[in-house]
Design a protein around this motif. Structure first.
Motif, PDB file in Angstrom:
ATOM      1  N   THR A   1       4.205   4.619  78.106  1.00 24.22           N
ATOM      2  CA  THR A   1       3.118   3.648  78.165  1.00 24.22           C
ATOM      3  C   THR A   1       2.838   3.376  79.633  1.00 24.22           C
ATOM      4  OG1 THR A   1       4.623   1.747  78.109  1.00 24.22           O
ATOM      5  CG2 THR A   1       3.758   2.520  76.006  1.00 24.22           C
TER       6      THR A   1
ATOM      7  N   ARG B   1       7.530  -1.056  75.186  1.00 23.23           N
ATOM      8  CA  ARG B   1       8.324   0.006  74.565  1.00 23.23           C
ATOM      9  C   ARG B   1       9.821  -0.146  74.823  1.00 23.23           C
ATOM     10  NH1 ARG B   1       5.903   6.061  74.655  1.00 23.23           N
ATOM     11  NH2 ARG B   1       4.353   4.924  73.435  1.00 23.23           N
TER      12      ARG B   1
ATOM     13  N   ASN C   1      13.072   8.099  72.480  1.00 25.21           N
ATOM     14  CA  ASN C   1      12.339   6.864  72.771  1.00 25.21           C
ATOM     15  C   ASN C   1      12.988   5.669  72.079  1.00 25.21           C
ATOM     16  OD1 ASN C   1      10.282   7.721  74.502  1.00 25.21           O
ATOM     17  ND2 ASN C   1       8.910   8.265  72.827  1.00 25.21           N
TER      18      ASN C   1
ATOM     19  N   GLY D   1      14.593   2.934  74.357  1.00 28.70           N
ATOM     20  CA  GLY D   1      13.923   1.641  74.306  1.00 28.70           C
ATOM     21  C   GLY D   1      14.875   0.526  73.951  1.00 28.70           C
TER      22      GLY D   1
END
Length: 406
Positions: A188, A209, A250, A254
Motif C-alpha cells: 500500500t 496493512r 502479507n 502484517g
C-alpha cells in the motif's frame, strides 16, 4: 487536442476521479468508452465498478483478476534482482503499472479502440509508466491524459462537474481526503495532504496493512520459505501459487508489523515526494531471497548482481519495464538464479524480519573450508602468502613512487 478518436479504453476504478474522466471522455471526444478494471489484490469491491459503468451506458466492461500474472510475471522477476529504489523502496506501485498498461493496450486491440486513457496526474510518475509501456507495446497507440488537458484542477471542481453531470459523489469524497492511497498485493502507498510535510510524523491511521510494531505479538514467529530457481514456491512447507505465497507472507508480516517505510523519494519527473509504504510480504521475501542467494551464488555473480541492481530498480521506477536494457538485465539476472533453490527460515518480531537459517542442495558453503578446526587439507594456509604478495604488488609500487617523490 485532436478529437479524431472513435473508441478509448479507460483504466477505471469506479471512484470519483475515473467516473468524472469517463463522462469527460464521452463529452470531449464524442467517442465510445471501454472500461478496464484490474484486480491486483487491492481489496476493493470491483463489481461496484461494473455497476457504475453500466449506469452510464458502457457496453464493453472488462474486470479481470490479474493477481497471479502480477506476481509471477512482474513481482517475482523483480525480486530475483533484489530490486530496491534509493536503497529502501520495494517498488510496489512502479511494478504494477506496466501490467495495467499492457492489458489496456491488449484490450484496445481486442475492441478496435484507437486510444487508451489513464487517471494519473501531471505531477506524478504514473503518467510516465503508463505511457512508456503503451508506446513500447504499440508505437501507434494514442494516449489521453485528462489531468493534462482539462481545467478540473481541484477537488471542488471535480465535485462540481460530477454534480452537474449526475455522477454520484460519495459522502466521504465531499470533504478533502486526508491522504491518497494506492494498493495492490505487493504494497500500500499513501501520500499527500497530511503526509506532505516530511517534518511531521505520519499519523497512526495512515497504516492499513500492518499493525504498530509496538503492539505486535510479544512472541516471535518463524516462517520457512521454499525457493526454486529464485522464486518462492512454499510457505511453512505448503506449496502455494505465486499470489498465494505473497498473500500468506502479507498476512504473517502484517501481524508482526513488518514492512513499514516512510521515505522522501526522487520522482522521475523531477520533484521530491514523501510516501508511506507498507510491504510486509515483500520485505520478508527480500530478506529470504538474499539469504538463499548467500549460499548458492558465486561471489562474482553475487557482486555483479549488486552492482547492476540500482540501475535495474531505477528502470522499473522510471517506467522502463518494457525496454531493451531492462530485458537484457533480466536475462542476466535470470541466468544467475539457476541454482537458487532451497529453504530459508525467517524470524518475525516487532517489525523486524531476521534471517535464521538457510539450506540448499546446491549450496556453495563448505564447513570444511571455513572451520577453525583441522580440515581435510583442501585449503593450505601457506598459499595465502603468495596471494597477498601478488595483491600487494601494485600497492608497494605506488607507495615506493610516493616515497621517492617526497
Amino acid at each position: 487536442m485532436s478529437k479524431n478518436i472513435k473508441k478509448v479504453v479507460l483504466g477505471y476504478s469506479g471512484g470519483l476521479d475515473t467516473s468524472v474522466i469517463l463522462k469527460w471522455l464521452k463529452t470531449t471526444y464524442d467517442c465510445e468508452v471501454v472500461t478496464f478494471t484490474a484486480d491486483l489484490g487491492q481489496g476493493d469491491e470491483l463489481e461496484e465498478a461494473r455497476r457504475k459503468a453500466e449506469l452510464v451506458g458502457i457496453k464493453e466492461i472488462y474486470i479481470e483478476d490479474l493477481r497471479e500474472e502480477f506476481v509471477s510475471d512482474f513481482v517475482f522477476p523483480m525480486f530475483r534482482a533484489n530490486a530496491v529504489y534509493e536503497g529502501v523502496y520495494l517498488l510496489g506501485t512502479s511494478i504494477a503499472r506496466p501490467l495495467i498498461a499492457k492489458r489496456m493496450v491488449e484490450i484496445a486491440h481486442e475492441t478496435g479502440a484507437d486510444a487508451i486513457a489513464h487517471g494519473a496526474t501531471g505531477k506524478g510518475n504514473d503518467q510516465v509508466r503508463f505511457e512508456l509501456t503503451a508506446y513500447a507495446l504499440d508505437p501507434a497507440i494514442r494516449v489521453i491524459a485528462p489531468w493534462r488537458e482539462w481545467d478540473l484542477m481541484s477537488r471542488t471542481r471535480l465535485i462540481e462537474y460530477a454534480e452537474a453531470n449526475q455522477i454520484p459523489v460519495p459522502k466521504d469524497k465531499r470533504g478533502e481526503a486526508p491522504f491518497s492511497v494506492d494498493a495492490n498485493l505487493l504494497h500500500t502507498s499513501s501520500e499527500g495532504k497530511v503526509l506532505e510535510d516530511p517534518g511531521e510524523p505520519a499519523p497512526d491511521y495512515v497504516y492499513q496493512r500492518t499493525v504498530d510494531p509496538e503492539k505486535a505479538p510479544d512472541t516471535a514467529e518463524l516462517v520457512t520459505i521454499g525457493f526454486e530457481k529464485g522464486d518462492a514456491v512454499s510457505v511453512n512447507g505448503e506449496k502455494l501459487s505465486p499470489a498465494g505465497v505473497l498473500t500468506k507472507l502479507n498476512e504473517l508480516g502484517g501481524k508482526h508489523g513488518v514492512g513499514r517505510l516512510d521515505m522522501v523519494e526522487n520522482r522521475f519527473v523531477g520533484m521530491k515526494s514523501r510516501g508511506v509504504y507498507e510491504t510486509p510480504g515483500g520485505t520478508i521475501l527480500l530478506v529470504a531471497h538474499r539469504g538463499i542467494e548467500s549460499i548458492t551464488l558465486d561471489r562474482g555473480a553475487a557482486h555483479l548482481k549488486d552492482d547492476i541492481m540500482p540501475r535495474y530498480a531505477e528502470l522499473i521506477y522510471n517506467g522502463f519495464w518494457y525496454s531493451p536494457e531492462r530485458e537484457m538485465l533480466q536475462a542476466l539476472i535470470d541466468k544467475s538464479q539457476e541454482f537458487v533453490s532451497g529453504e530459508v527460515t525467517i524470524k518475525l518480531f516487532k517489525g523486524s524480519a531476521s534471517l535464521v537459517t538457510r539450506s540448499s542442495p546446491y549450496s556453495l558453503y563448505s564447513e570444511d573450508l571455513v572451520t577453525f578446526e583441522e580440515g581435510s587439507g583442501t585449503y593450505d594456509h601457506k598459499d595465502a602468502a603468495g596471494f597477498i604478495r601478488l595483491q600487494g604488488l601494485r600497492l608497494r609500487t605506488w607507495a615506493a613512487r610516493n616515497k621517492r617523490a617526497r
